[in-house]
Design an enzyme around this catalytic site. Structure first.
Site: not given
Length: 255
Positions: A61, A106, A109, A129
């Site tokens: 991110a 991300g 993911e 994270e």
């Protein structure tokens, strides 16, 4: 635009384009959702490749953007974040992630939203994270544990460590490793082959598997049974069976 759609040979390539690291900011998330919905609708797109380019898939991110958000803002944004990734996961066509370089946070993911993952031999995966005092928020705690099992997922999420391509392969996080220069070609070839298959049957297979993983066995069997019977109403089923009887197995053409 930070994500582009290119279509060739029945394959739609969703290409991330936010140099240098393809950080997944809000605009990129929203664009991913928009294009995932577009390839879902388009009949000329029969399979999909997700690619970040030759050097990096997506390094996570946009941390500076997230740092500026407070609790109230993230309550609103977190649903949109998950919705953008879920739109990719719900594409009712075969989807392959072509992973080069880093697929972190991300980025990892996003790769998890694909049906199949082809990685460069120098790729790196991780859910870091926890090192920010957070947890994965775009499906990582759910899709990663379903893919590689809860214990292995907890190892990666609790520690935030990166894994190299060979370990990712052994964990089941990656399906195939190839030299970095061959990643996109390999992914596109895989997708193009499936793009020639029976589109409705492929959709049925994907939905049956994915739905079955989210529910009990009896419900999953009911989904499978309904799709199986329903496919007998399709032209592809008629063509496939006729070809089998007249020409032998594996010779049917569905386009």
């Amino acid at each position: 635009m930070t994500v582009h759609l290119e279509v060739a040979e029945g394959v739609g390539t969703l290409r991330l384009d936010r140099p240098p690291m393809n950080a997944l900011d809000v605009a990129t998330q929203d664009r991913l959702k928009e294009l995932a919905e577009e390839v879902t609708r388009r009949t000329d797109v029969r399979a999909v490749v997700i690619h970040g380019g030759e050097k990096v898939f997506a390094a996570g991110a946009d941390i500076k953007e997230m740092q500026a958000m407070d609790h109230a803002a993230m309550i609103v944004r977190s649903r949109a974040l998950q919705d953008s990734f879920s739109a990719v996961a719900r594409i009712p066509k075969p989807v392959v992630a072509a992973v080069t370089g880093y697929a972190l946070g991300g980025g990892c993911e996003l790769a998890l939203c694909a049906d199949f993952r082809i990685a460069a031999d120098d790729a790196r995966f991780g859910q870091p994270e926890i090192l920010l005092g957070l947890i994965p928020g775009a499906g990582g705690t759910q899709r990663l544990s379903r893919l590689i099992g809860p214990s292995r997922a907890k190892d990666l999420i609790f520690t935030g460590r990166m894994v190299k391509a060979d370990e990712a392969l052994s964990l089941g996080l990656v399906d195939r490793i190839v030299p970095a220069a061959e990643v996109y070609t390999e992914a596109h070839t895989w997708a193009a082959k499936l793009a020639q298959g029976p589109a409705i049957a492929l959709r049925a297979a994907k939905e049956s598997i994915d739905t079955g993983l989210e529910t009990d066995l009896e419900t999953g069997l009911a989904v499978e049974r309904n799709w199986f019977a329903g496919l007998f109403a399709t032209e592809d089923r008629e063509r496939g069976m006729r070809s089998f009887v007249e020409e032998g197995p594996g010779k049917a053409k569905f386009l």
